[in-house]
Design a protein around this motif. Structure first.
Motif, mmCIF file in Angstrom:
data_model
loop_
_atom_site.group_PDB
_atom_site.id
_atom_site.type_symbol
_atom_site.label_atom_id
_atom_site.label_comp_id
_atom_site.label_asym_id
_atom_site.label_seq_id
_atom_site.Cartn_x
_atom_site.Cartn_y
_atom_site.Cartn_z
ATOM 1 N N GLN A 159 14.406 65.708 10.313
ATOM 2 C CA GLN A 159 14.865 65.865 10.800
ATOM 3 C C GLN A 159 14.100 64.917 12.259
ATOM 4 O OE1 GLN A 159 12.613 69.585 10.388
ATOM 5 N NE2 GLN A 159 10.781 68.841 11.609
ATOM 6 N N ILE A 160 15.040 64.901 13.608
ATOM 7 C CA ILE A 160 14.976 64.117 14.182
ATOM 8 C C ILE A 160 13.970 64.366 15.707
ATOM 9 C CG2 ILE A 160 15.635 62.046 15.995
ATOM 10 C CD1 ILE A 160 17.376 60.766 14.472
ATOM 11 N N PRO A 208 12.176 66.025 18.733
ATOM 12 C CA PRO A 208 12.003 65.681 20.441
ATOM 13 C C PRO A 208 10.234 65.799 20.221
ATOM 14 C CG PRO A 208 12.468 67.835 19.636
ATOM 15 C CD PRO A 208 12.934 67.380 18.524
ATOM 16 N N PHE A 209 9.706 66.760 19.413
ATOM 17 C CA PHE A 209 8.470 66.304 20.217
ATOM 18 C C PHE A 209 7.880 64.947 19.196
ATOM 19 C CE2 PHE A 209 9.704 70.006 19.280
ATOM 20 C CZ PHE A 209 10.147 70.909 20.160
ATOM 21 N N HIS A 210 6.131 64.459 19.765
ATOM 22 C CA HIS A 210 5.624 63.488 18.226
ATOM 23 C C HIS A 210 4.852 64.783 17.498
ATOM 24 C CE1 HIS A 210 7.658 59.394 18.917
ATOM 25 N NE2 HIS A 210 7.175 59.613 19.876
ATOM 26 N N ARG A 263 5.876 68.632 13.144
ATOM 27 C CA ARG A 263 5.781 69.258 11.972
ATOM 28 C C ARG A 263 6.931 69.711 11.142
ATOM 29 N NH1 ARG A 263 0.563 67.592 10.440
ATOM 30 N NH2 ARG A 263 0.068 66.703 11.796
ATOM 31 N N ALA A 288 10.025 71.770 9.498
ATOM 32 C CA ALA A 288 9.693 73.363 9.162
ATOM 33 C C ALA A 288 9.423 73.627 8.024
ATOM 34 C CB ALA A 288 10.913 73.835 10.331
ATOM 35 N N GLU A 295 13.821 54.641 15.531
ATOM 36 C CA GLU A 295 14.895 54.944 17.979
ATOM 37 C C GLU A 295 14.248 53.462 18.260
ATOM 38 O OE1 GLU A 295 11.605 57.212 19.720
ATOM 39 O OE2 GLU A 295 11.418 58.474 18.560
ATOM 40 N N VAL A 341 14.317 68.215 27.143
ATOM 41 C CA VAL A 341 14.336 67.264 26.544
ATOM 42 C C VAL A 341 14.607 66.143 27.646
ATOM 43 C CG1 VAL A 341 13.592 68.596 24.526
ATOM 44 C CG2 VAL A 341 15.956 67.657 25.269
ATOM 45 N N ILE A 401 18.393 58.353 22.839
ATOM 46 C CA ILE A 401 17.537 58.907 22.499
ATOM 47 C C ILE A 401 16.889 60.213 22.946
ATOM 48 C CG2 ILE A 401 14.360 59.201 22.223
ATOM 49 C CD1 ILE A 401 15.651 56.932 20.681
ATOM 50 N N MET A 420 19.509 63.256 20.997
ATOM 51 C CA MET A 420 18.893 63.112 20.068
ATOM 52 C C MET A 420 18.305 63.967 19.637
ATOM 53 S SD MET A 420 19.796 59.186 17.822
ATOM 54 C CE MET A 420 18.727 59.962 16.679
ATOM 55 N N LYS A 421 17.042 64.027 20.725
ATOM 56 C CA LYS A 421 15.874 65.323 20.984
ATOM 57 C C LYS A 421 16.673 66.044 21.365
ATOM 58 C CE LYS A 421 12.181 61.897 21.703
ATOM 59 N NZ LYS A 421 11.096 61.037 22.605
ATOM 60 N N TRP A 422 17.229 66.077 21.468
ATOM 61 C CA TRP A 422 18.418 67.758 22.626
ATOM 62 C C TRP A 422 18.897 67.768 21.189
ATOM 63 C CZ3 TRP A 422 23.605 68.082 22.856
ATOM 64 C CH2 TRP A 422 24.119 69.360 23.143
ATOM 65 N N GLY A 463 18.196 67.552 18.209
ATOM 66 C CA GLY A 463 17.355 67.592 16.723
ATOM 67 C C GLY A 463 16.766 68.883 17.409
ATOM 68 N N LEU A 464 16.357 69.347 18.923
ATOM 69 C CA LEU A 464 15.852 70.568 18.972
ATOM 70 C C LEU A 464 16.606 72.162 18.845
ATOM 71 C CD1 LEU A 464 13.266 71.724 20.450
ATOM 72 C CD2 LEU A 464 14.405 71.462 22.388
ATOM 73 N N ARG A 516 16.631 73.063 15.171
ATOM 74 C CA ARG A 516 15.698 73.560 15.105
ATOM 75 C C ARG A 516 15.649 75.520 15.361
ATOM 76 N NH1 ARG A 516 10.070 71.417 15.089
ATOM 77 N NH2 ARG A 516 9.977 73.113 14.117
ATOM 78 N N ARG A 518 16.607 81.348 9.587
ATOM 79 C CA ARG A 518 15.619 81.643 8.958
ATOM 80 C C ARG A 518 14.971 83.284 8.950
ATOM 81 N NH1 ARG A 518 10.400 78.922 10.895
ATOM 82 N NH2 ARG A 518 11.158 81.054 12.333
#
Lengths: 241, 241
Positions: free
Chosen positions: A85-86, A88-90, A93, A95, A115, B18, B126, B129-131, B133-134, B137, B144
């Motif tokens: 997974q790429i 958004p947070f540094h 973890r 999942a 990046e 994000v 970037i 991509m964060k958006w 990725g989020l 998730r 799940r």
DNA sequence: ATTAAGCTGTTACATTTATCACAATCTTTT
DNA sequence: AAAAGATTGTGATAAATGTAACAGCTTAAT
């Protein structure tokens, strides 16, 4: 191994990579190779998620397991697939866990390296966005199939996905799923019990929709399975496990 | 509208965008505004998927509906959210519908314009991509929750998500969900019937885990709901509807 | 103020799915 | 070849969830 099985394993499944040759060439520069023997983990739930994994050979399943020993299989990946997974947070973890279903060779990419490349190469950025968009669509389509048409719908959807991902076409329009699967594995993919899967598979066999050959599942009547899960013929790249 | 309700509606829900201010500034340049009255569709299943939508005000639900009139609600979005799919194929189709739950003001981005910006602005790439990725998730976490712990688990997960997305904290550590929801809507979010939702909610009320106030659902005992869906305290940005 | 429409609550009953228990079969190891 | 281990098959039973039907309640429309 019998002759039949050997020939089955030789099949190179249709991999629908979204990455262009150019992009892959750039990525190969910065990835380092690592081998994972069958049963080992590429990463565990809770590990820091700062890498991507390019699967060069072998198969990997992504799972979530519970305190009580239940396991949910979210994906099964194969050669040519990118996973991880790429985030958004540094300091984010994982999942889920990734474990090698067979001996695997994996190219590992550091998210930080990536990046930088994304900043520099517009095409690579676009490719990655396409990859992310595609994997998200796979998850959404599975979500729909798991929730909307009960356990039989979930199972038929999964069988079709397996056929499209691992399938080798047979003479009479069916698919041999070139990966041995236990009923437990199937049940873990749809959140059901193995007994239910057993009964549902037997029903499907009575209806000549599926069959077994040398321990491999054969999809005989694709249309019937499609009718159970109200399949809408997603693009092939989306109909995957 | 009573005083209570007005004050509820005034709450500005914690939006966890994000996108940086710089990115948003660039995006505002190329987006054009459109209003959607309550009940109208931003897009339909099957439409070409060549746009992204930035929700400036109002709420939008993303749904999948079946031949037999059943509806699955995949997401509920609110002001500040981006929605739509960036697609790996050209000429790709929307897999779901987006409809306005309230009057909405939306900024529309052409995918083609966006691709050019992504080429040019590394930071924007970037951010996107964060958006992506989020949002992925979020979908995975819901997957799940829907599959692993039965309908009660699915409902409790949804209530917690609603509380974190639309919730206003109460004096005694609970949340008021500042959006009126019918049992039908809740059932469409978890793939159950409204009768089941009704029964489950009544059980939760008996256990003082939830309550109603002026027609709004109040989460009283967050921990109890978490225990039912084996919540693992995902980051707040992931625990959303 | 009255009607109509939609939502909620609650029965009785049907169906689906899980649980438990155990035998039969197949695979791998010794 | 025998033993151990894993997988499959199946019945009996319990629990979860859906279906159908309808009364009471709330909200919106006339």
């Amino acid at each position: 191994m019998t002759d039949t099985q050997t020939s089955l394993e030789q099949v190179l499944p249709g991999n629908t990579s979204v990455f262009s040759e150019d992009t892959l060439a750039i990525l190969r520069e910065i990835m380092y190779e690592q081998k994972f023997p069958v049963g080992s983990r590429l990463y565990w739930e809770g590990d820091t998620a700062d890498k991507l994994y390019y699967l060069k050979s072998g198969r990997v399943k992504i799972t979530k397991s519970t305190d009580e020993g239940k396991e949910l299989i979210l994906y099964m990946h194969q050669a040519g697939d990118m996973l991880g997974q790429i985030d958004p947070f540094h300091n984010s973890r994982q999942a889920f866990s990734a474990s090698a279903m067979e001996d695997c060779t994996v190219g590992i990419l550091q998210q930080s390296d990536l990046e930088i490349l994304i900043w520099q190469h517009g095409e690579l950025a676009i490719d990655f966005m396409k990859w992310m968009g595609l994997t998200h669509r796979v998850t959404q389509a599975k979500f729909r199939d798991m929730v909307m048409y009960g356990k039989p719908g979930a199972l038929c959807s999964t069988l079709l996905r397996l056929a499209h991902t691992y399938g080798r076409r047979t003479d009479n329009g069916g698919y041999v799923i070139t990966k041995k699967l236990t009923h437990s594995e199937l049940s873990d993919m749809i959140g059901a019990t193995r007994e239910s899967v057993n009964r549902m598979l037997n029903d499907l066999r009575k209806k000549d929709a599926v069959d077994y050959e040398n321990g491999y599942i054969v999809v005989r009547d694709e249309e019937y399975l499609q009718s159970v899960c109200h399949c809408e013929s997603c693009p092939n790249a989306v109909c995957r496990v």
